[in-house]
Design an enzyme around this catalytic site. Structure first.
Site, PDB file in Angstrom:
ATOM      1  N   ASP A 183       0.848  -1.186   0.000  1.00  0.00           N
ATOM      2  CA  ASP A 183       0.000   0.000   0.000  1.00  0.00           C
ATOM      3  C   ASP A 183       0.885   1.238   0.000  1.00  0.00           C
ATOM      4  OD1 ASP A 183      -2.897   1.006   0.331  1.00  0.00           O
ATOM      5  OD2 ASP A 183      -1.715   2.251   1.684  1.00  0.00           O
TER       6      ASP A 183
HETATM    7  C1  LIG Z   1       2.844   8.814  -4.867  1.00  0.00           C
HETATM    8  C2  LIG Z   1       2.646   7.894  -6.047  1.00  0.00           C
HETATM    9  C3  LIG Z   1       1.714   6.857  -6.005  1.00  0.00           C
HETATM   10  N1  LIG Z   1       1.526   6.032  -7.072  1.00  0.00           N
HETATM   11  C4  LIG Z   1       0.531   4.955  -7.063  1.00  0.00           C
HETATM   12  C5  LIG Z   1       1.041   3.599  -6.556  1.00  0.00           C
HETATM   13  C6  LIG Z   1      -0.244   2.865  -6.206  1.00  0.00           C
HETATM   14  O1  LIG Z   1      -0.692   2.153  -7.376  1.00  0.00           O
HETATM   15  C7  LIG Z   1      -1.225   3.994  -5.898  1.00  0.00           C
HETATM   16  C8  LIG Z   1      -1.668   3.991  -4.450  1.00  0.00           C
HETATM   17  O2  LIG Z   1      -2.747   3.116  -4.291  1.00  0.00           O
HETATM   18  P1  LIG Z   1      -2.699   1.751  -3.482  1.00  0.00           P
HETATM   19  O3  LIG Z   1      -3.978   1.647  -2.701  1.00  0.00           O
HETATM   20  O4  LIG Z   1      -1.407   1.621  -2.738  1.00  0.00           O
HETATM   21  O5  LIG Z   1      -2.676   0.639  -4.615  1.00  0.00           O
HETATM   22  P2  LIG Z   1      -3.661   0.365  -5.823  1.00  0.00           P
HETATM   23  O6  LIG Z   1      -5.093   0.594  -5.435  1.00  0.00           O
HETATM   24  O7  LIG Z   1      -3.166   1.112  -7.035  1.00  0.00           O
HETATM   25  O8  LIG Z   1      -3.402  -1.181  -6.110  1.00  0.00           O
HETATM   26  P3  LIG Z   1      -3.590  -2.463  -5.125  1.00  0.00           P
HETATM   27  O9  LIG Z   1      -4.252  -2.017  -3.835  1.00  0.00           O
HETATM   28  O10 LIG Z   1      -4.452  -3.402  -5.915  1.00  0.00           O
HETATM   29  O11 LIG Z   1      -2.197  -2.963  -4.928  1.00  0.00           O
HETATM   30  O12 LIG Z   1      -0.550   5.228  -6.177  1.00  0.00           O
HETATM   31  C9  LIG Z   1       2.295   6.207  -8.230  1.00  0.00           C
HETATM   32  O13 LIG Z   1       2.122   5.459  -9.212  1.00  0.00           O
HETATM   33  N2  LIG Z   1       3.229   7.207  -8.271  1.00  0.00           N
HETATM   34  C10 LIG Z   1       3.456   8.070  -7.244  1.00  0.00           C
HETATM   35  O14 LIG Z   1       4.320   8.962  -7.339  1.00  0.00           O
END
Ligand SMILES: Cc1cn([C@H]2C[C@H](O)[C@@H](COP(=O)(O)OP(=O)(O)OP(=O)(O)O)O2)c(=O)[nH]c1=O
Length: 208
Positions: free
Chosen positions: A83
């Site tokens: 997460d």
């Molecule tokens: C801060 C930041 C976050 N993110 C993304 C990563 C995660 O995919 C998302 C945060 O949401 P999460 O809830 O961590 O993950 P998700 O819903 O995408 O996937 P899952 O729970 O199925 O694993 O934000 C980036 O791609 N780049 C960035 O710079």
């Protein structure tokens, strides 16, 4: 006398199955950087609402553990979940619901430093291995033009804090400290270590 046998490669009889418990394309790609292709991808479906008074780090760790617990696996499978949470002081910024909330997040982050926490949880049967990785990010002060142009790209969707450092919002980030891969969603060093601890043959995969 028989020749020494090479270690069993992934997919061989002794290698455990790896289930990526994530629907995030970033996490799948980052795992691919290590040469690891999961045997299955099973995005978890959990309630990600923060509890009253929960700190960002406590929240992020809890959600990663709950994701790992929620993915149904066979007894010997290894499941990998994570997460990513953006934290501004005690404020938790998850994935924005809409462009309006993304704008609110970005205005709060504009011209300031914040933390990005990624918690990784690996589970094999009843055992879990867990790491929290905290990075710091500075965002330049955003002009109306920059904010509106970025919102119009739609790149903020599905990203904690309403931005992705690996995309056009990289132009807003002059400084970071910590782990770039963790900010994008999956810290490579910690993930490799956790998978190895759980008995996954990480380096046979990388070499294959
Ligand atoms: C801060 C930041 C976050 N993110 C993304 C990563 C995660 O995919 C998302 C945060 O949401 P999460 O809830 O961590 O993950 P998700 O819903 O995408 O996937 P899952 O729970 O199925 O694993 O934000 C980036 O791609 N780049 C960035 O710079």
């Amino acid at each position: 006398m028989s020749e020494p046998q090479p270690p069993a490669l992934h997919g061989g009889a002794v290698s455990p199955r790896l289930v990526l418990g994530s629907g995030s394309p970033r996490r799948r790609e980052l795992l691919g950087v290590l040469g690891i292709v999961p045997d299955a991808v099973q995005p978890p479906d959990i309630d990600e609402t923060p509890r009253p008074g929960e700190t960002p780090r406590g929240y992020c760790a809890r959600i990663a553990r709950e994701k790992a617990a929620a993915v149904a696996t066979e007894a010997d499978d290894i499941v990998l979940c994570a997460d990513t949470t953006v934290a501004m002081g005690r404020r938790i910024m998850g994935k924005p619901r809409d462009a309006g909330e993304a704008a609110q997040f970005l205005l709060a982050l504009s011209g300031r430093r914040h933390r990005v926490i990624t918690s990784v949880c690996v589970r094999r049967g009843d055992r879990t291995w867990h790491r929290d990785v905290e990075s710091r990010v500075r965002m330049k002060p955003l002009s109306d033009l920059e904010l509106n142009a970025y919102l119009a790209t739609g790149d903020w969707q599905g990203k904690a804090g309403g931005y992705g450092i690996q995309g056009p919002a990289g132009a807003f980030i002059p400084w970071t400290s910590g782990s770039f891969s963790a900010i994008v969603g999956l810290p490579l060093a910690e993930t490799a270590a956790l998978l190895a601890a759980a008995g996954f043959p990480v380096w046979q995969q990388v070499a294959a």
